[in-house]
Design a protein around this motif. Structure first.
Motif, PDB file in Angstrom:
ATOM      1  N   LEU A 146       0.829  -1.208   0.000  1.00 59.24           N
ATOM      2  CA  LEU A 146       0.000   0.000   0.000  1.00 59.24           C
ATOM      3  C   LEU A 146       0.866   1.261   0.000  1.00 59.24           C
ATOM      4  O   LEU A 146       0.584   2.220  -0.737  1.00 59.24           O
ATOM      5  CB  LEU A 146      -0.916  -0.005   1.224  1.00 59.24           C
ATOM      6  CG  LEU A 146      -2.087  -0.993   1.196  1.00 59.24           C
ATOM      7  CD1 LEU A 146      -2.743  -1.074   2.566  1.00 59.24           C
ATOM      8  CD2 LEU A 146      -3.107  -0.585   0.148  1.00 59.24           C
ATOM      9  N   ILE A 239      -4.054   8.505   0.916  1.00 62.36           N
ATOM     10  CA  ILE A 239      -4.897   7.502   1.573  1.00 62.36           C
ATOM     11  C   ILE A 239      -4.193   6.149   1.606  1.00 62.36           C
ATOM     12  O   ILE A 239      -4.207   5.444   2.631  1.00 62.36           O
ATOM     13  CB  ILE A 239      -6.253   7.393   0.851  1.00 62.36           C
ATOM     14  CG1 ILE A 239      -7.059   8.674   1.067  1.00 62.36           C
ATOM     15  CG2 ILE A 239      -7.036   6.181   1.357  1.00 62.36           C
ATOM     16  CD1 ILE A 239      -8.316   8.750   0.227  1.00 62.36           C
ATOM     17  N   GLY A 243      -3.077   4.317   4.973  1.00 59.44           N
ATOM     18  CA  GLY A 243      -3.635   2.993   5.229  1.00 59.44           C
ATOM     19  C   GLY A 243      -2.552   1.939   5.392  1.00 59.44           C
ATOM     20  O   GLY A 243      -2.645   1.060   6.260  1.00 59.44           O
ATOM     21  N   LEU A 247      -1.838  -0.160   8.775  1.00 57.00           N
ATOM     22  CA  LEU A 247      -1.936  -1.620   8.732  1.00 57.00           C
ATOM     23  C   LEU A 247      -0.670  -2.263   9.258  1.00 57.00           C
ATOM     24  O   LEU A 247      -0.729  -3.208  10.061  1.00 57.00           O
ATOM     25  CB  LEU A 247      -2.207  -2.064   7.284  1.00 57.00           C
ATOM     26  CG  LEU A 247      -2.485  -3.553   7.060  1.00 57.00           C
ATOM     27  CD1 LEU A 247      -3.718  -3.982   7.834  1.00 57.00           C
ATOM     28  CD2 LEU A 247      -2.655  -3.825   5.565  1.00 57.00           C
TER      29      LEU A 247
END
Length: 253
Positions: A146, A239, A243, A247
């Protein structure tokens, strides 16, 4: 003008392209839910269905996984290139064009991407980072993907590729003399430069996850629209980074 454009996009080569996109999505659905397992799904529930949404490396091998990624790439990437295809088709009213050769060149690039993605999936599975169903085994690994995808949203290469995708007329006029197939290859390379990192998010969300594919296709298509993409690319990157960090942190704490 709009009505004429709509009528033009109902010609046989457009209907063939639409049919190919629908066929690709239908194949993905078939891979995700084999008909002979529907009855078992009723017994074991949604979790059983989710586990069937991939072609496993041990069962499919490199060739099978490459085919899976190629179908996925065609289903996801062809819709994002529709504005560029439409621009090329309009230019064809003023000069000789080969629409099929353009699309073929585009798909050749994504065929190469599919081979690399399949090799990566096998390697990650053998390394223990992915399950045989294509799901990440580690929140840290998912977070890293990510963050990588998010960071790429801010890169100069991403911006350069998006600028070409958002101005397909200038792109085709610049390379018009090279012919349809080479223009398709160029378009595919530019498109891959825009989207490869978002495509690899499948390793975090689950390879062949239908929900991920639908959302990713929508985001990548919107990114390539000049009046929307400029407001989407960097916020999306932020974002993804946030994220990913959250995580990874949740797994460490």
């Amino acid at each position: 003008m709009v009505a004429a454009r709509i009528r033009g996009m109902a010609r046989p080569h457009w209907l063939t392209l639409y049919g190919g996109i629908l066929a690709a999505w239908a194949m993905l659905y078939a891979m995700a839910l084999p008909p002979d397992l529907r009855d078992m799904a009723g017994i074991y529930g949604a979790e059983f269905l989710r586990s069937l949404c991939v072609v496993t490396p041990d069962a499919a091998g490199l060739a099978g996984l490459t085919l899976m990624w190629l179908v996925m790439s065609a289903a996801m990437m062809a819709p994002t290139a529709l504005p560029a295809f439409a621009t090329y088709d309009e230019l064809g009213r003023r000069a000789e064009t080969r629409f099929g050769a353009l699309v073929a060149g585009y798909l050749v690039v994504w065929g190469g991407f599919s081979v690399l993605a399949a090799v990566a999936q096998i390697a990650l599975t053998q390394a223990g980072a992915l399950t045989v169903f294509g799901d990440s085994r580690s929140a840290v690994f998912s977070g890293a993907i990510l963050v990588l995808a998010g960071a790429y949203q801010f890169s100069a290469l991403k911006e350069a590729c998006l600028s070409k995708c958002r101005a397909p007329l200038a792109f085709f006029l610049e390379h018009w003399a090279e012919g349809a197939f080479r223009n398709g290859v160029r378009l595919g390379v530019v498109c891959m430069g825009c989207c490869w990192a978002l495509m690899l998010l499948a390793f975090a969300g689950g390879v062949m996850n239908i929900a991920f594919m639908g959302l990713a296709t929508l985001l990548m298509a919107l990114e390539k629209l000049s009046f929307v993409g400029a407001w989407l690319t960097r916020p999306l990157g932020g974002i993804l980074i946030a994220g990913g960090l959250a995580l990874a942190a949740s797994a460490i704490v």
